[in-house]
Scaffold this motif. Structure first.
Motif, PDB file in Angstrom:
ATOM      1  N   GLN A 249      49.759 -45.409  -8.894  1.00  0.00           N
ATOM      2  CA  GLN A 249      50.752 -45.356  -7.830  1.00  0.00           C
ATOM      3  C   GLN A 249      51.391 -46.740  -7.680  1.00  0.00           C
ATOM      4  O   GLN A 249      50.884 -47.736  -8.179  1.00  0.00           O
ATOM      5  CB  GLN A 249      50.101 -44.933  -6.520  1.00  0.00           C
ATOM      6  N   TYR A 264      50.914 -39.939  -4.476  1.00  0.00           N
ATOM      7  CA  TYR A 264      49.719 -39.585  -3.716  1.00  0.00           C
ATOM      8  C   TYR A 264      49.423 -40.701  -2.720  1.00  0.00           C
ATOM      9  O   TYR A 264      49.725 -41.869  -2.956  1.00  0.00           O
ATOM     10  CB  TYR A 264      48.517 -39.414  -4.643  1.00  0.00           C
ATOM     11  N   THR A 265      48.787 -40.340  -1.600  1.00  0.00           N
ATOM     12  CA  THR A 265      48.514 -41.329  -0.557  1.00  0.00           C
ATOM     13  C   THR A 265      47.030 -41.562  -0.309  1.00  0.00           C
ATOM     14  O   THR A 265      46.671 -42.510   0.361  1.00  0.00           O
ATOM     15  CB  THR A 265      49.168 -40.901   0.764  1.00  0.00           C
ATOM     16  N   GLY A 266      46.163 -40.719  -0.810  1.00  0.00           N
ATOM     17  CA  GLY A 266      44.739 -40.892  -0.567  1.00  0.00           C
ATOM     18  C   GLY A 266      43.912 -39.883  -1.333  1.00  0.00           C
ATOM     19  O   GLY A 266      44.462 -38.992  -2.004  1.00  0.00           O
ATOM     20  N   VAL A 268      41.871 -37.390  -0.317  1.00  0.00           N
ATOM     21  CA  VAL A 268      41.944 -36.001   0.143  1.00  0.00           C
ATOM     22  C   VAL A 268      43.289 -35.372  -0.213  1.00  0.00           C
ATOM     23  O   VAL A 268      43.349 -34.232  -0.700  1.00  0.00           O
ATOM     24  CB  VAL A 268      41.707 -35.927   1.667  1.00  0.00           C
ATOM     25  N   SER A 269      44.390 -36.096   0.009  1.00  0.00           N
ATOM     26  CA  SER A 269      45.710 -35.545  -0.289  1.00  0.00           C
ATOM     27  C   SER A 269      45.888 -35.344  -1.798  1.00  0.00           C
ATOM     28  O   SER A 269      46.520 -34.370  -2.231  1.00  0.00           O
ATOM     29  CB  SER A 269      46.810 -36.464   0.242  1.00  0.00           C
ATOM     30  N   THR A 270      45.313 -36.244  -2.596  1.00  0.00           N
ATOM     31  CA  THR A 270      45.396 -36.089  -4.049  1.00  0.00           C
ATOM     32  C   THR A 270      44.614 -34.871  -4.500  1.00  0.00           C
ATOM     33  O   THR A 270      45.084 -34.078  -5.324  1.00  0.00           O
ATOM     34  CB  THR A 270      44.844 -37.345  -4.759  1.00  0.00           C
ATOM     35  N   SER A 272      43.936 -32.208  -2.718  1.00  0.00           N
ATOM     36  CA  SER A 272      44.668 -31.019  -2.259  1.00  0.00           C
ATOM     37  C   SER A 272      45.867 -30.721  -3.153  1.00  0.00           C
ATOM     38  O   SER A 272      46.119 -29.565  -3.511  1.00  0.00           O
ATOM     39  CB  SER A 272      45.147 -31.220  -0.817  1.00  0.00           C
ATOM     40  N   HIS A 273      46.599 -31.764  -3.524  1.00  0.00           N
ATOM     41  CA  HIS A 273      47.800 -31.583  -4.343  1.00  0.00           C
ATOM     42  C   HIS A 273      47.439 -31.054  -5.731  1.00  0.00           C
ATOM     43  O   HIS A 273      48.072 -30.118  -6.235  1.00  0.00           O
ATOM     44  CB  HIS A 273      48.551 -32.908  -4.461  1.00  0.00           C
ATOM     45  N   LYS A 276      46.245 -27.417  -5.479  1.00  0.00           N
ATOM     46  CA  LYS A 276      47.322 -26.488  -5.140  1.00  0.00           C
ATOM     47  C   LYS A 276      48.280 -26.266  -6.303  1.00  0.00           C
ATOM     48  O   LYS A 276      48.685 -25.131  -6.572  1.00  0.00           O
ATOM     49  CB  LYS A 276      48.094 -27.018  -3.933  1.00  0.00           C
ATOM     50  N   HIS A 277      48.654 -27.337  -7.010  1.00  0.00           N
ATOM     51  CA  HIS A 277      49.695 -27.248  -8.028  1.00  0.00           C
ATOM     52  C   HIS A 277      49.156 -27.107  -9.458  1.00  0.00           C
ATOM     53  O   HIS A 277      49.884 -26.654 -10.338  1.00  0.00           O
ATOM     54  CB  HIS A 277      50.608 -28.468  -7.947  1.00  0.00           C
TER      55      HIS A 277
END
Length: 321
Positions: A249, A264-266, A268-270, A272-273, A276-277
């Motif tokens: 990043q 990505y920001t962290g 957990v968000s990574t 989740s992304h 999901k994708h």
């Protein structure tokens, strides 16, 4: 305590442990460098290979498996492309190997001084010592790990012209925290990984040494290292993928060999992304080559460590005479 456990934990001084660990790290890194580059390239690839539409507009390469990635790098970047990022990686492995084995033996000694009935079982001592040693070594060498990843992610278009230039650029545009992008995922991965690795290795080593089919030239150490590495690496691999995505990043994100790495920001968000994708397959992208890398890396590391330590102890005995 078993003889195998005692051998790794109690032989040699702290200085000898540091030297043997450092040499083991250097040798291991050089051997597995090409596999490491291939693994990183696959981990940073976000599009689906089964859906041509997902990468029809991608300006970067589309890698298809370990062998396909190897051929592509050799064709487009030459043999030296397989050793991209090797300078910071060698520095990292040198420092990491020394810090890891030093911390492991030191913490093991402390834990073994706990008196009954509070004394921990051998497996627990190995797990806790390995986890703590891994966390300490990872933190100490993390900026080098990040630089290794960024150089390995470069294609024919060089993002950074030199190691010094990369350090200056990150410090200027991302600050001190830029050198620790993905550190949370790294610690979350390394703690269970090293704990499981050392616990498995200490358990498997005497089993391999006493195998009905003896393995010559110290290869029982290597075999135990291979099995321990495969087991522990498979268990925590998704966190390694997250770490790699976070490490690239920053302002240069769109210039790496994969032009479409999301922001990505962290941790957990990574997670989740990716889930999901890209689904479960996205979490384990590059696992095959990772195991191909981790197994020989661990085997070479522990084999070299044991051989170097044996040489240092023999040298001490000779000098004492």
């Amino acid at each position: 305590m078993s003889e195998g456990v005692a051998q790794l934990k109690h032989e040699g001084s702290q200085r000898q442990v540091a030297v043997a660990g450092a040499i083991a790290g250097l040798v291991s890194r050089f051997v597995i460098a090409p596999l490491d580059v291939i693994k990183i390239r696959l981990q940073l690839q976000i599009h689906s290979l089964s859906d041509p539409l997902s990468h029809s507009s991608i300006n970067g390469p589309v890698y298809k498996g370990t062998l396909g990635t190897l051929k592509h790098i050799l064709r487009e970047e030459g043999l030296t492309g397989l050793w991209k990022g090797n300078i910071p990686a060698e520095a990292m492995y040198l420092a990491y190997g020394s810090a890891q084995f030093s911390a492991y033996t030191y913490i093991s000694h402390l834990l073994e001084t706990i008196p009954p009935p509070y004394a921990l079982p051998n497996a627990a001592v190995s797990f806790v010592s390995g986890a703590a040693a891994g966390a300490a070594a990872t933190t100490a060498t993390y900026p080098l790990d990040l630089l290794r990843t960024r150089f390995a992610a470069q294609g024919t278009d060089r993002v950074y012209t030199s190691l010094l230039e990369s350090i200056r650029h990150i410090a200027k545009h991302e600050g001190a925290t830029g050198f620790f992008r993905g550190w949370g995922a790294g610690i979350s991965q390394i703690v269970p990984y090293m704990g499981l690795f050392f616990a498995s290795y200490e358990t498997l080593k005497p089993v391999m040494a006493n195998s009905p089919l003896p393995l010559a030239f110290g290869t029982s150490d290597a075999a135990a290292g291979v099995l321990a590495s495969v087991l522990s690496k498979s268990a925590v691999y998704p966190l390694d993928t997250i770490r790699k995505r976070l490490q690239v990043q920053g302002p240069m994100r769109s210039r790496y060999v994969h032009r479409n790495i999301p922001m990505y920001t962290g941790v957990v968000s990574t997670l989740s992304h990716i889930w999901k994708h890209e689904g479960r397959r996205g979490m384990y992208r590059g696992l095959t080559v990772s195991l191909l890398k981790a197994a020989p890396a661990s085997a070479v590391t522990v084999w070299t460590y044991e051989r170097v330590m044996g040489g240092l102890l023999a040298l001490d005995e000779k000098l004492a005479e």
